[in-house]
Design an enzyme around this catalytic site. Sequence first.
Site, short mmCIF file in Angstrom:
data_model
loop_
_atom_site.label_atom_id
_atom_site.label_comp_id
_atom_site.label_asym_id
_atom_site.label_seq_id
_atom_site.Cartn_x
_atom_site.Cartn_y
_atom_site.Cartn_z
CG ASP A 176 -1.89 -1.16 1.29
OD1 ASP A 176 -2.89 -0.91 0.30
OD2 ASP A 176 -1.88 -2.11 2.02
CB SER A 177 3.68 2.23 2.00
OG SER A 177 2.86 2.29 3.07
#
Length: 325
Positions: A176-177
């Site tokens: 996600d990052s």
Amino acid sequence: YLKEGFFEDSIALAQKEAEEMNSLYVLDTPDEYINTMINIWLKRQISLGKTWGRVYNKGFRDIMQDTAGLAAFDGKMARDKIMVCLATQRPNGNPMRSFAPIDRDPYYDGAVWTPETVLAYLNETGDLSILDEDVPYFESDEHDSVFEHMYRGMRFLLDNRGARNMVLWGGGDWNDSINNTGNQLKGESAWLSIATVKAIGEFCRICEIMGGKDDLIAKMQEERAVLKAAILENAFEGDQFIYGINDWDEKVGSHESYQGKTYLNSQTWAVLADMLDNEGLNKIMQTVEDNLKCDFGYVQCAPAYSEKDLHIGRMAYFIPGGYEN
């Protein structure tokens, strides 16, 4: 909660659930630590995941991952979860990142989780009827079978590729990052491309189980071979797979990178997707041993990012050693 007998009844219910889970599968090895981890804690963790549904955020990917494990001891609940998730898939094949609360960020990895989870359900239950179950699409009057939902997901991934013929990164993937590498729809995720190779294999296995889909299997295997070749040409560095190439044509997770030179996910998933022969797979896992192993296990990337980088995303803003960094 203070009612007489409530505590005792709750304990009895927990014991009953544990006994039911234990009756389905018990691991017996010479290592008592592994036995305890698998027979008690892993089952309990998966059970909590399916009961609470990730609590603060109900994500398509998250619940599908839980359900793949859940199918081993609660087939009915697994089927229900698959239906709930697929109803949040858009007509174009790309699922919502999360649906409670609704998150419309254009993450592109959702569809790779469906074949794995449905195949796990089929292997555990033998219930082929799920493939014909009718499910709506998100915010649409359209609806289709579970099988067609899977196929639309595969088509979304295969039809959204960049200049190097790898799958587009979009707003992010399983990590996600790394969320600013593909918003311009130029960046390509090597990890997502590798995961798509794996998902196509699972999709083809489901087609084999169904029977009568030889032409579709041949077509998908041909597309899988083309994608695999693109990954090997653009994302393989001899001893590791990079994580991707961003909107600025910069490699992420490469020997050429100034930080974050090796990523764990792209190596382990290359093994799951059978991207190389055994010698090649052992070589990239040796890179993991050499570059990512520490006293507490394996880090997700190394060296950690110590400088902010808008071409990476929030991963480069976390403190080194924290979260995905």
